[in-house]
Scaffold this motif. Structure first.
Motif, PDB file in Angstrom:
ATOM      1  N   HIS A 184      46.482  56.358  53.966  1.00 40.00           N
ATOM      2  CA  HIS A 184      46.376  55.966  52.403  1.00 40.00           C
ATOM      3  C   HIS A 184      46.863  54.708  52.296  1.00 40.00           C
ATOM      4  N   ASN A 185      46.506  53.878  53.174  1.00 32.30           N
ATOM      5  CA  ASN A 185      46.899  52.304  53.194  1.00 32.30           C
ATOM      6  C   ASN A 185      47.028  51.629  51.752  1.00 32.30           C
ATOM      7  N   GLY A 186      45.706  51.855  50.945  1.00 33.89           N
ATOM      8  CA  GLY A 186      45.800  51.247  49.666  1.00 33.89           C
ATOM      9  C   GLY A 186      46.920  51.805  48.996  1.00 33.89           C
ATOM     10  N   ASN A 187      47.433  53.150  48.796  1.00 34.66           N
ATOM     11  CA  ASN A 187      48.656  53.533  48.147  1.00 34.66           C
ATOM     12  C   ASN A 187      49.926  52.928  48.726  1.00 34.66           C
ATOM     13  N   THR A 188      49.919  52.773  49.933  1.00 34.25           N
ATOM     14  CA  THR A 188      51.267  51.796  50.562  1.00 34.25           C
ATOM     15  C   THR A 188      51.105  50.535  50.038  1.00 34.25           C
ATOM     16  N   ALA A 189      49.940  49.602  50.113  1.00 29.22           N
ATOM     17  CA  ALA A 189      49.955  48.348  49.445  1.00 29.22           C
ATOM     18  C   ALA A 189      50.093  48.369  47.935  1.00 29.22           C
ATOM     19  N   ARG A 190      49.789  49.309  47.345  1.00 31.96           N
ATOM     20  CA  ARG A 190      49.998  49.515  45.817  1.00 31.96           C
ATOM     21  C   ARG A 190      51.492  49.413  45.645  1.00 31.96           C
ATOM     22  N   LYS A 191      52.259  50.408  46.445  1.00 30.38           N
ATOM     23  CA  LYS A 191      53.554  50.664  46.225  1.00 30.38           C
ATOM     24  C   LYS A 191      54.405  49.362  46.625  1.00 30.38           C
ATOM     25  N   ALA A 192      54.148  48.568  47.604  1.00 29.63           N
ATOM     26  CA  ALA A 192      54.853  47.605  47.998  1.00 29.63           C
ATOM     27  C   ALA A 192      54.604  46.361  47.164  1.00 29.63           C
ATOM     28  N   PHE A 193      53.363  45.967  46.848  1.00 33.52           N
ATOM     29  CA  PHE A 193      53.221  44.863  45.827  1.00 33.52           C
ATOM     30  C   PHE A 193      53.891  45.037  44.194  1.00 33.52           C
ATOM     31  N   THR A 194      53.258  46.194  44.032  1.00 33.04           N
ATOM     32  CA  THR A 194      53.817  46.444  42.513  1.00 33.04           C
ATOM     33  C   THR A 194      55.462  46.481  42.509  1.00 33.04           C
ATOM     34  N   SER A 195      56.031  46.988  43.505  1.00 34.80           N
ATOM     35  CA  SER A 195      57.474  47.220  43.574  1.00 34.80           C
ATOM     36  C   SER A 195      58.181  45.439  43.625  1.00 34.80           C
ATOM     37  N   ALA A 206      52.824  43.789  34.448  1.00 38.61           N
ATOM     38  CA  ALA A 206      52.106  44.541  33.550  1.00 38.61           C
ATOM     39  C   ALA A 206      50.734  44.030  33.673  1.00 38.61           C
ATOM     40  N   TRP A 207      50.261  42.941  33.898  1.00 38.56           N
ATOM     41  CA  TRP A 207      48.970  42.153  34.175  1.00 38.56           C
ATOM     42  C   TRP A 207      48.400  42.909  35.537  1.00 38.56           C
ATOM     43  N   VAL A 208      49.318  43.009  36.553  1.00 35.32           N
ATOM     44  CA  VAL A 208      48.673  43.417  37.564  1.00 35.32           C
ATOM     45  C   VAL A 208      48.313  44.955  37.480  1.00 35.32           C
ATOM     46  N   ASN A 209      48.995  45.810  36.504  1.00 32.22           N
ATOM     47  CA  ASN A 209      48.533  47.020  36.337  1.00 32.22           C
ATOM     48  C   ASN A 209      47.305  47.235  35.964  1.00 32.22           C
ATOM     49  N   GLU A 210      46.845  46.337  34.996  1.00 35.54           N
ATOM     50  CA  GLU A 210      45.611  46.261  34.436  1.00 35.54           C
ATOM     51  C   GLU A 210      44.309  45.487  35.291  1.00 35.54           C
ATOM     52  N   ASN A 211      44.749  44.896  36.024  1.00 43.16           N
ATOM     53  CA  ASN A 211      43.543  43.957  36.794  1.00 43.16           C
ATOM     54  C   ASN A 211      43.820  43.695  38.304  1.00 43.16           C
ATOM     55  N   ILE A 212      44.316  44.650  39.067  1.00 44.28           N
ATOM     56  CA  ILE A 212      44.241  44.868  40.432  1.00 44.28           C
ATOM     57  C   ILE A 212      44.029  46.411  40.808  1.00 44.28           C
ATOM     58  N   THR A 213      43.090  46.573  41.650  1.00 44.51           N
ATOM     59  CA  THR A 213      42.894  47.914  42.166  1.00 44.51           C
ATOM     60  C   THR A 213      43.288  47.976  43.753  1.00 44.51           C
ATOM     61  N   PHE A 214      43.846  48.969  44.201  1.00 45.77           N
ATOM     62  CA  PHE A 214      44.325  48.986  45.462  1.00 45.77           C
ATOM     63  C   PHE A 214      43.258  50.240  46.165  1.00 45.77           C
ATOM     64  N   PRO A 215      42.287  49.922  46.615  1.00 47.38           N
ATOM     65  CA  PRO A 215      41.450  51.232  47.359  1.00 47.38           C
ATOM     66  C   PRO A 215      42.058  51.610  48.703  1.00 47.38           C
ATOM     67  N   ASN A 216      41.770  52.973  49.190  1.00 47.62           N
ATOM     68  CA  ASN A 216      42.225  53.262  50.441  1.00 47.62           C
ATOM     69  C   ASN A 216      41.205  53.101  51.270  1.00 47.62           C
ATOM     70  N   SER A 217      41.508  52.748  52.404  1.00 48.18           N
ATOM     71  CA  SER A 217      40.341  52.691  53.507  1.00 48.18           C
ATOM     72  C   SER A 217      40.690  53.266  54.902  1.00 48.18           C
ATOM     73  N   MET A 218      39.731  53.760  55.702  1.00 46.78           N
ATOM     74  CA  MET A 218      40.080  54.084  56.990  1.00 46.78           C
ATOM     75  C   MET A 218      39.294  53.206  57.954  1.00 46.78           C
ATOM     76  N   VAL A 219      40.017  52.962  58.778  1.00 51.63           N
ATOM     77  CA  VAL A 219      39.670  51.748  59.797  1.00 51.63           C
ATOM     78  C   VAL A 219      39.450  52.297  61.261  1.00 51.63           C
ATOM     79  N   ASP A 220      38.755  52.024  61.859  1.00 49.58           N
ATOM     80  CA  ASP A 220      38.661  52.524  63.511  1.00 49.58           C
ATOM     81  C   ASP A 220      37.914  51.613  64.511  1.00 49.58           C
ATOM     82  N   ARG A 221      38.511  50.995  65.395  1.00 49.87           N
ATOM     83  CA  ARG A 221      37.903  50.265  66.508  1.00 49.87           C
ATOM     84  C   ARG A 221      38.969  49.752  67.523  1.00 49.87           C
ATOM     85  N   ILE A 222      38.769  50.166  68.768  1.00 52.11           N
ATOM     86  CA  ILE A 222      39.966  49.952  69.713  1.00 52.11           C
ATOM     87  C   ILE A 222      39.638  48.461  70.093  1.00 52.11           C
ATOM     88  N   THR A 223      40.788  47.481  69.587  1.00 52.69           N
ATOM     89  CA  THR A 223      40.494  46.232  70.131  1.00 52.69           C
ATOM     90  C   THR A 223      41.862  45.756  70.740  1.00 52.69           C
TER      91      THR A 223
END
Length: 479
Positions: A184-195, A206-223
């Motif tokens: 749930h990396n989007g939830n983690t990002a939301r927590k960090a930036f909004t805090s 207050a502006w961020v609350n209305e104007n930013i979305t934080f989707p979760n994503s799942m990534v995978d590739r061995i690099t």
């Protein structure tokens, strides 16, 4: 034989950046840039080029290497069948180094053409305290940015200042999309930036609350990391002179929650998958890929193996891992979306054994105290409740104890253990001569393993057997 480099088929001068990416490392260049490079061949998608932002002093070498090459580089995709493909990537159309040009980064965040800010800043980069799950406002660099908002040094400070200007200019909303490999990396990002923003600027929050979305994503590739000898090897293979090449495996996956407030690229046209909820995909990856990595790590290391591909070419270990996937995990993991679970499992076995992207087993063993609670325990709790066969997991936990307590493998070779979150209580439980005490380790706190009647005798049997016979001999008896 040289690998023919496949070049992009679009005019870079016509590409406009619509994405700002913070943290231009190898994984980003093998993953998001790879998808985007393919997408930009569609004339309707050419407003989605990527502007990279690097914020750390340590980014200097890569920044200068890429700048010399007009931000182009080669990506070698290493096939499980031994056949590789090399691509010239052109989607990184701009690059800014925040140490040299902080104003450039802030201006880009505020730019109305930038509609998505993507991130690969590593799990630790979100500055979330592990125990409490709270953002650490007392971090020295964070404190600097809270007090001096117009001269930021952290990712949070840069984004806050850029968003402040964006808001003032009326440049509209933006999506912040984490591409880091955490749940749930989007939830983690939301927590960090909004805090951070709430602590710095209530009006902006207050502006961020209305104007930013934080989707979760799942990534995978061995690099893997590209070492100096890899640069020589890749250039010789590809007939190139690239100061910043990347190589990766041939598998790639990106599942993203479709929650983009200011529009998004059609990444689904080039292999990404959009969903309303990424949870089932994360569960599949954690339970199959990550748990299997943990399962093979300690027994393989104790058996003398040091590289994942070498271990997986031992038929005993490959069979052990596949049986774990089929018998211990599959009954509890529903396949999400259109996923073919059998194909996914077979692909994992092949990926682990890919000789071209060899991984160190020591890396898989690192920080087991953080990995067991996330990768192993949720499924083990279900297995205990369902009276399932606990043999393989009991063996794993016995092997983990042996690894931590005795620090020597089957051949008597000593090794160092890296457990950054180990506390004094854990050390006491590991050093105890009563193997049952080990089941009270912080990693297993989500259930009372000592009270699991079917588990304890199996685990004790495995513990004694590993001490007397060695990890591989016990593995053979399980098979």
């Amino acid at each position: 034989m040289k690998t023919q480099v496949i070049s992009y088929r679009y005019n870079r001068e016509q590409i406009k950046p619509g994405i700002l990416h913070i943290g231009v490392g190898n994984f980003h260049r093998a993953h998001e840039e790879f998808f985007t490079n393919r997408l930009l061949e569609d004339p309707t998608q050419q407003n989605w080029g990527i502007c990279g932002a690097m914020l750390l002093p340590g980014d200097e070498y890569l920044y200068k290497a890429l700048k010399k090459q007009a931000n182009e580089y080669t990506l070698t995709v290493c096939g499980r069948d031994g056949n590789d493909e090399a691509y010239r990537i052109g989607s990184l159309v701009e690059l800014i180094w925040g140490v040299e040009d902080p104003e450039g980064v802030i201006t880009k965040i505020a730019d109305k053409d930038i509609r998505i800010i993507t991130l690969t800043i590593t799990e630790g980069g979100y500055n979330i305290e592990k125990a409490s799950g709270e953002f650490m406002l007392d971090d020295e660099k964070v404190k600097h940015d809270l007090q001096q908002p117009h001269s930021p040094v952290t990712t949070f400070g840069f984004i806050a200042e850029g968003l402040r200007r964006r808001k003032a200019a009326g440049n509209g909303p933006v999506t912040i999309l984490s591409c880091d490999n955490l749940q749930h990396n989007g939830n983690t990002a939301r927590k960090a930036f909004t805090s951070f923003i709430k602590a710095q600027d209530e009006e902006l929050a207050a502006w961020v609350n209305e104007n930013i979305t934080f989707p979760n994503s799942m990534v995978d590739r061995i690099t893997p990391a590209t070492r100096p000898d890899d640069i020589i090897r890749l250039n010789a293979k590809n007939g190139t002179d690239d100061a910043a090449p990347v190589y990766c495996e041939d598998f790639i996956q990106w599942v993203i929650e479709d929650n983009f407030i200011a529009g998004r690229p059609a990444w689904e046209n080039v292999g990404a998958e959009f969903t309303q909820d990424v949870t089932a995909y994360e569960n599949m990856k954690l339970s199959l890929l990550n748990a299997s990595h943990t399962l093979l790590s300690y027994p393989s290391f104790l058996s003398g193996y040091r590289k994942v591909d070498d271990a997986m070419h031992d038929e005993r270990i490959a069979k052990f891992v596949r049986t774990f996937m089929d018998v211990d995990i599959t009954p509890y993991v529903p396949a999400p979306g259109n996923t073919d679970l059998e194909l996914y499992k077979q692909t994992l076995i092949e990926r682990f054994g890919n000789r071209s992207v060899s991984d160190q087993i020591a890396r898989l063993c690192f920080d087991g105290l953080s990995k067991f609670p996330v990768y192993v325990m949720p499924n083990l709790i279900k297995m205990i409740a369902g009276h399932a066969d606990l043999t393989r997991v009991a063996y794993l936990i016995a092997a983990y104890r042996h690894y931590l307590k005795f620090k020597t493998d089957d051949s008597g070779v000593a090794f160092d253990v890296a457990e950054p979150w180990m506390n004094a209580d854990d050390e006491k439980l590991i050093n105890s001569d009563d193997a049952v005490d080990f089941l009270g380790l912080s990693a297993f706190r989500s259930t009372d393993l000592k009270a699991a009647g079917e588990f304890v005798p199996l685990y004790l049997k495995m513990t004694n057997a590993i001490s007397e016979q060695g990890a591989m001999a016990v593995l053979e008896s399980i098979l």
